[in-house]
Write a protein that holds these residues in place. Structure first.
Motif, PDB file in Angstrom:
ATOM      1  N   ARG A   7      26.515  12.627  44.542  1.00 47.57           N
ATOM      2  CA  ARG A   7      25.301  12.765  43.747  1.00 47.57           C
ATOM      3  C   ARG A   7      25.657  13.290  42.368  1.00 47.57           C
ATOM      4  NH1 ARG A   7      20.913  12.205  46.763  1.00 47.57           N
ATOM      5  NH2 ARG A   7      21.206  12.145  49.000  1.00 47.57           N
ATOM      6  N   THR A   8      24.817  12.962  41.415  1.00 48.66           N
ATOM      7  CA  THR A   8      25.029  13.448  40.048  1.00 48.66           C
ATOM      8  C   THR A   8      23.975  14.485  39.722  1.00 48.66           C
ATOM      9  OG1 THR A   8      23.721  11.638  39.132  1.00 48.66           O
ATOM     10  CG2 THR A   8      26.109  11.322  39.245  1.00 48.66           C
ATOM     11  N   PHE A   9      24.366  15.411  38.893  1.00 48.75           N
ATOM     12  CA  PHE A   9      23.494  16.520  38.518  1.00 48.75           C
ATOM     13  C   PHE A   9      22.420  16.043  37.548  1.00 48.75           C
ATOM     14  CE2 PHE A   9      22.316  20.281  36.056  1.00 48.75           C
ATOM     15  CZ  PHE A   9      22.033  21.159  37.081  1.00 48.75           C
ATOM     16  N   ASP A  10      21.219  16.560  37.721  1.00 45.74           N
ATOM     17  CA  ASP A  10      20.104  16.273  36.823  1.00 45.74           C
ATOM     18  C   ASP A  10      19.672  17.592  36.177  1.00 45.74           C
ATOM     19  OD1 ASP A  10      17.021  16.080  36.304  1.00 45.74           O
ATOM     20  OD2 ASP A  10      17.727  13.998  36.440  1.00 45.74           O
ATOM     21  N   ASP A  11      19.415  17.557  34.878  1.00 45.09           N
ATOM     22  CA  ASP A  11      19.037  18.786  34.164  1.00 45.09           C
ATOM     23  C   ASP A  11      17.786  19.455  34.734  1.00 45.09           C
ATOM     24  OD1 ASP A  11      21.209  18.676  32.473  1.00 45.09           O
ATOM     25  OD2 ASP A  11      20.159  17.496  30.949  1.00 45.09           O
ATOM     26  N   SER A  12      16.949  18.703  35.416  1.00 45.92           N
ATOM     27  CA  SER A  12      15.727  19.284  35.987  1.00 45.92           C
ATOM     28  C   SER A  12      16.037  20.252  37.129  1.00 45.92           C
ATOM     29  CB  SER A  12      14.788  18.183  36.483  1.00 45.92           C
ATOM     30  OG  SER A  12      15.368  17.520  37.597  1.00 45.92           O
ATOM     31  N   TYR A  13      17.270  20.201  37.651  1.00 51.22           N
ATOM     32  CA  TYR A  13      17.641  21.103  38.745  1.00 51.22           C
ATOM     33  C   TYR A  13      17.662  22.564  38.292  1.00 51.22           C
ATOM     34  CZ  TYR A  13      19.036  16.884  41.323  1.00 51.22           C
ATOM     35  OH  TYR A  13      19.062  15.676  41.942  1.00 51.22           O
ATOM     36  N   LEU A  14      17.707  22.780  36.984  1.00 51.57           N
ATOM     37  CA  LEU A  14      17.650  24.153  36.483  1.00 51.57           C
ATOM     38  C   LEU A  14      16.319  24.801  36.846  1.00 51.57           C
ATOM     39  CD1 LEU A  14      19.071  26.402  34.971  1.00 51.57           C
ATOM     40  CD2 LEU A  14      18.147  25.484  32.852  1.00 51.57           C
ATOM     41  N   ASN A  15      15.265  23.983  37.005  1.00 53.56           N
ATOM     42  CA  ASN A  15      13.957  24.518  37.423  1.00 53.56           C
ATOM     43  C   ASN A  15      14.029  25.176  38.796  1.00 53.56           C
ATOM     44  OD1 ASN A  15      12.704  23.589  35.070  1.00 53.56           O
ATOM     45  ND2 ASN A  15      12.338  21.576  35.976  1.00 53.56           N
ATOM     46  N   TYR A  16      15.033  24.787  39.593  1.00 50.55           N
ATOM     47  CA  TYR A  16      15.239  25.368  40.920  1.00 50.55           C
ATOM     48  C   TYR A  16      16.326  26.441  40.900  1.00 50.55           C
ATOM     49  CZ  TYR A  16      12.861  20.979  41.871  1.00 50.55           C
ATOM     50  OH  TYR A  16      11.986  19.927  41.851  1.00 50.55           O
ATOM     51  N   GLY A  17      16.825  26.768  39.689  1.00 54.05           N
ATOM     52  CA  GLY A  17      17.813  27.823  39.551  1.00 54.05           C
ATOM     53  C   GLY A  17      19.246  27.349  39.685  1.00 54.05           C
ATOM     54  N   SER A  63      10.074  31.518  34.570  1.00 51.23           N
ATOM     55  CA  SER A  63       9.987  30.447  33.580  1.00 51.23           C
ATOM     56  C   SER A  63      11.356  29.810  33.342  1.00 51.23           C
ATOM     57  CB  SER A  63       9.442  31.005  32.268  1.00 51.23           C
ATOM     58  OG  SER A  63      10.366  31.944  31.742  1.00 51.23           O
ATOM     59  N   LYS A  64      11.326  28.622  32.737  1.00 58.45           N
ATOM     60  CA  LYS A  64      12.570  27.913  32.435  1.00 58.45           C
ATOM     61  C   LYS A  64      13.447  28.705  31.463  1.00 58.45           C
ATOM     62  CE  LYS A  64      14.574  23.486  31.654  1.00 58.45           C
ATOM     63  NZ  LYS A  64      14.421  22.072  31.754  1.00 58.45           N
ATOM     64  N   PRO A  65      12.881  29.379  30.422  1.00 56.69           N
ATOM     65  CA  PRO A  65      13.742  30.183  29.541  1.00 56.69           C
ATOM     66  C   PRO A  65      14.513  31.284  30.295  1.00 56.69           C
ATOM     67  CG  PRO A  65      11.638  29.806  28.485  1.00 56.69           C
ATOM     68  CD  PRO A  65      11.517  29.273  29.889  1.00 56.69           C
ATOM     69  N   PHE A  66      13.893  31.875  31.312  1.00 56.10           N
ATOM     70  CA  PHE A  66      14.573  32.891  32.121  1.00 56.10           C
ATOM     71  C   PHE A  66      15.784  32.275  32.813  1.00 56.10           C
ATOM     72  CE2 PHE A  66      15.229  34.644  36.396  1.00 56.10           C
ATOM     73  CZ  PHE A  66      15.513  35.971  36.102  1.00 56.10           C
ATOM     74  N   LEU A  67      15.585  31.099  33.422  1.00 52.47           N
ATOM     75  CA  LEU A  67      16.677  30.433  34.131  1.00 52.47           C
ATOM     76  C   LEU A  67      17.742  29.931  33.157  1.00 52.47           C
ATOM     77  CD1 LEU A  67      14.509  28.536  36.751  1.00 52.47           C
ATOM     78  CD2 LEU A  67      15.958  30.521  37.167  1.00 52.47           C
ATOM     79  N   GLU A  68      17.331  29.490  31.962  1.00 52.60           N
ATOM     80  CA  GLU A  68      18.304  29.061  30.947  1.00 52.60           C
ATOM     81  C   GLU A  68      19.162  30.233  30.494  1.00 52.60           C
ATOM     82  OE1 GLU A  68      15.633  27.370  28.075  1.00 52.60           O
ATOM     83  OE2 GLU A  68      15.823  25.351  28.933  1.00 52.60           O
ATOM     84  N   ALA A  69      18.551  31.417  30.359  1.00 55.55           N
ATOM     85  CA  ALA A  69      19.311  32.611  29.981  1.00 55.55           C
ATOM     86  C   ALA A  69      20.320  32.960  31.072  1.00 55.55           C
ATOM     87  CB  ALA A  69      18.367  33.780  29.730  1.00 55.55           C
ATOM     88  N   LYS A  70      19.915  32.838  32.334  1.00 54.18           N
ATOM     89  CA  LYS A  70      20.828  33.090  33.453  1.00 54.18           C
ATOM     90  C   LYS A  70      21.976  32.077  33.444  1.00 54.18           C
ATOM     91  CE  LYS A  70      19.083  36.510  35.909  1.00 54.18           C
ATOM     92  NZ  LYS A  70      19.854  37.711  36.196  1.00 54.18           N
ATOM     93  N   GLU A  71      21.648  30.830  33.116  1.00 54.65           N
ATOM     94  CA  GLU A  71      22.678  29.788  33.061  1.00 54.65           C
ATOM     95  C   GLU A  71      23.692  30.088  31.955  1.00 54.65           C
ATOM     96  OE1 GLU A  71      22.938  24.947  32.870  1.00 54.65           O
ATOM     97  OE2 GLU A  71      21.429  25.942  31.629  1.00 54.65           O
ATOM     98  N   ARG A  72      23.201  30.491  30.775  1.00 57.43           N
ATOM     99  CA  ARG A  72      24.113  30.827  29.671  1.00 57.43           C
ATOM    100  C   ARG A  72      25.020  31.987  30.061  1.00 57.43           C
ATOM    101  NH1 ARG A  72      19.473  29.852  26.741  1.00 57.43           N
ATOM    102  NH2 ARG A  72      19.013  32.069  26.551  1.00 57.43           N
ATOM    103  N   LYS A  73      24.456  32.989  30.715  1.00 57.87           N
ATOM    104  CA  LYS A  73      25.245  34.145  31.154  1.00 57.87           C
ATOM    105  C   LYS A  73      26.312  33.703  32.160  1.00 57.87           C
ATOM    106  CE  LYS A  73      24.748  38.769  33.069  1.00 57.87           C
ATOM    107  NZ  LYS A  73      23.850  39.742  33.673  1.00 57.87           N
TER     108      LYS A  73
END
Length: 181
Positions: A7-17, A63-73
């Motif tokens: 399977r390939t990763f989809d950017d929408s998966y960030l919504n699930y953390g 929210s998505k910004p919270f998960l994006e911040a976690k991803e950057r970290k």
């Protein structure tokens, strides 16, 4: 010969953390909250959402910004190919120094780290937190040579911090006390 579907990763998966990492040349999902790496066949929205619901229920409505911040970290932490982190090694080293300090402060033999403290930590961690957490404790180095080395490092650091000529010997202190008396 059957070919397994990757399977390939989809950017929408960030919504699930979840973010993507490459493991053995294959994209796999990695949780941005607990850093757990799942298998490629787990890269399905319902399975990712199930992980979020079961393991991180308190973050379901983030929210998505919270998960994006976690991803950057997570990306800044530079995980290796297994999803483990240099940060974890730092924490293990820091714990080794903390325990070595206590051994020195309480004037206990250096061997107590390996013969008593570490086995007790392993047993308690396994009972309370499970095998995975106990594996992290197993990486903790408390051999007598390591404890001695840590104590020597801390001692040298203290000596570097104290300005030369600032401290006096016990004999000088006694002489100064006699002169004042």
């Amino acid at each position: 010969m059957s070919k397994t579907k990757t399977r390939t990763f989809d950017d929408s998966y960030l919504n699930y953390g979840f973010t993507c990492m490459i493991k053995s040349g294959i994209e796999v999902p990695q949780c941005v909250l607990c850093m757990k790496v799942l298998a490629n066949d787990s890269m399905k929205p319902h399975q990712l959402k199930q992980h979020l619901r079961n393991k991180h229920a308190e973050h379901m409505d983030k929210s998505k910004p919270f998960l994006e911040a976690k991803e950057r970290k997570l990306k800044r932490a530079k995980p290796d190919s297994t999803g483990s982190f240099h940060i974890q090694a730092q924490a293990i080293t820091e714990a080794s120094y903390a325990l070595s300090y206590r051994i020195a402060r309480d004037k206990k033999p250096h061997t107590i780290g390996a013969t008593l403290i570490k086995p007790c930590l392993l047993e308690c961690t396994k009972i309370i937190l499970g095998d995975t957490a106990a594996q992290n404790i197993a990486d903790l180095s408390l051999s007598d040579s390591t404890v001695k080395s840590r104590i020597d490092d801390m001692s040298a650091d203290i000596k570097r911090q104290v300005k030369p000529g600032f401290y006096m010997t016990a004999q000088e202190a006694q002489q100064g006390a006699r002169r004042r008396a």
